[in-house]
Enzyme design. Sequence first.
Site, short mmCIF file in Angstrom:
data_model
loop_
_atom_site.label_atom_id
_atom_site.label_comp_id
_atom_site.label_asym_id
_atom_site.label_seq_id
_atom_site.Cartn_x
_atom_site.Cartn_y
_atom_site.Cartn_z
N HIS A 53 0.85 -1.18 0.00
CA HIS A 53 0.00 0.00 0.00
C HIS A 53 0.89 1.24 0.00
CE1 HIS A 53 0.60 -0.91 4.37
NE2 HIS A 53 0.99 0.36 4.32
C1 T46 Z 1 2.86 0.72 7.01
C2 T46 Z 1 3.53 -0.57 7.32
C3 T46 Z 1 4.99 -0.42 7.59
C4 T46 Z 1 -4.42 -0.39 13.39
O1 T46 Z 1 -5.53 -0.63 13.91
N1 T46 Z 1 -3.67 0.66 13.82
C5 T46 Z 1 -2.46 0.96 13.30
O2 T46 Z 1 -1.80 1.93 13.74
C6 T46 Z 1 -1.96 0.15 12.23
C7 T46 Z 1 -0.61 0.46 11.60
C8 T46 Z 1 -2.73 -0.89 11.80
N2 T46 Z 1 -3.93 -1.16 12.37
C9 T46 Z 1 -4.70 -2.32 11.92
C10 T46 Z 1 -5.17 -2.28 10.47
C11 T46 Z 1 -5.21 -3.73 10.10
O3 T46 Z 1 -6.45 -4.29 10.48
O4 T46 Z 1 -3.85 -3.46 12.00
C12 T46 Z 1 -4.12 -4.36 10.95
C13 T46 Z 1 -2.83 -4.66 10.17
O5 T46 Z 1 -2.47 -3.47 9.43
P1 T46 Z 1 -1.87 -3.56 7.95
O6 T46 Z 1 -2.47 -4.69 7.22
O7 T46 Z 1 -2.01 -2.20 7.33
O8 T46 Z 1 -0.32 -3.90 8.26
P2 T46 Z 1 0.93 -3.77 7.29
O9 T46 Z 1 2.07 -4.42 7.97
O10 T46 Z 1 0.60 -4.22 5.92
O11 T46 Z 1 1.19 -2.18 7.21
C14 T46 Z 1 1.55 -1.47 8.36
C15 T46 Z 1 0.90 -0.09 8.39
O12 T46 Z 1 -0.50 -0.23 8.28
C16 T46 Z 1 1.40 0.81 7.27
O13 T46 Z 1 1.01 2.14 7.55
O14 T46 Z 1 3.44 1.62 6.44
O15 T46 Z 1 2.95 -1.30 8.41
#
Ligand code: T46
Length: 139
Positions: A53
């Site tokens: 993303h």
């Molecule tokens: C990024 C990379 C490095 C939350 O509720 N609060 C938060 O602050 C974050 C970061 C995530 N979430 C929830 C949203 C999803 O349901 O945690 C779950 C996993 O998030 P995501 O699938 O977006 O995780 P990554 O590792 O793909 O991405 C994350 C960050 O979202 C993103 O901003 O830059 O880590």
Amino acid sequence: MRSEHFYRTIEFNPIGDSRGDLISLEALNNVPFEIRRVYYIFNVPRSIPRGFHAHKTLRQLFVCMSGSCKVHLDNGLEKVEITLDSPRKGLVIESGVWRQMSDFSSDGVLMVLADQMYDEADYIRNYSEFLDYTRLNKR
Ligand code: T46
């Protein structure tokens, strides 16, 4: 410090003595923004990449506190792969950059400092939409 227009790496200077090393991260000093949120990613299977993303406005600083991982960045024109393998090394990622994190070691802990609270509306999770977004924003 090495500078690029959509990311940059920072080598933090530890305050070290016979008891070990200490690194202090300070907003608007060695962290180039006000810190609104901190999260960390760990227990990631080596074969499972994350991310895929971009953020419309969010700026972030990555530090791999333990172990190692790779970060793949793409601004729609250029792609770069950076290995984070030391708590001394920071990676600042500007907004509008597609990212993927991969190859986490079993002890890998990726800490992220962010300049905004969590907001799903700031995410672009579709690569075609990301490319359209970068063209509209004239990268
Ligand atoms: C990024 C990379 C490095 C939350 O509720 N609060 C938060 O602050 C974050 C970061 C995530 N979430 C929830 C949203 C999803 O349901 O945690 C779950 C996993 O998030 P995501 O699938 O977006 O995780 P990554 O590792 O793909 O991405 C994350 C960050 O979202 C993103 O901003 O830059 O880590």
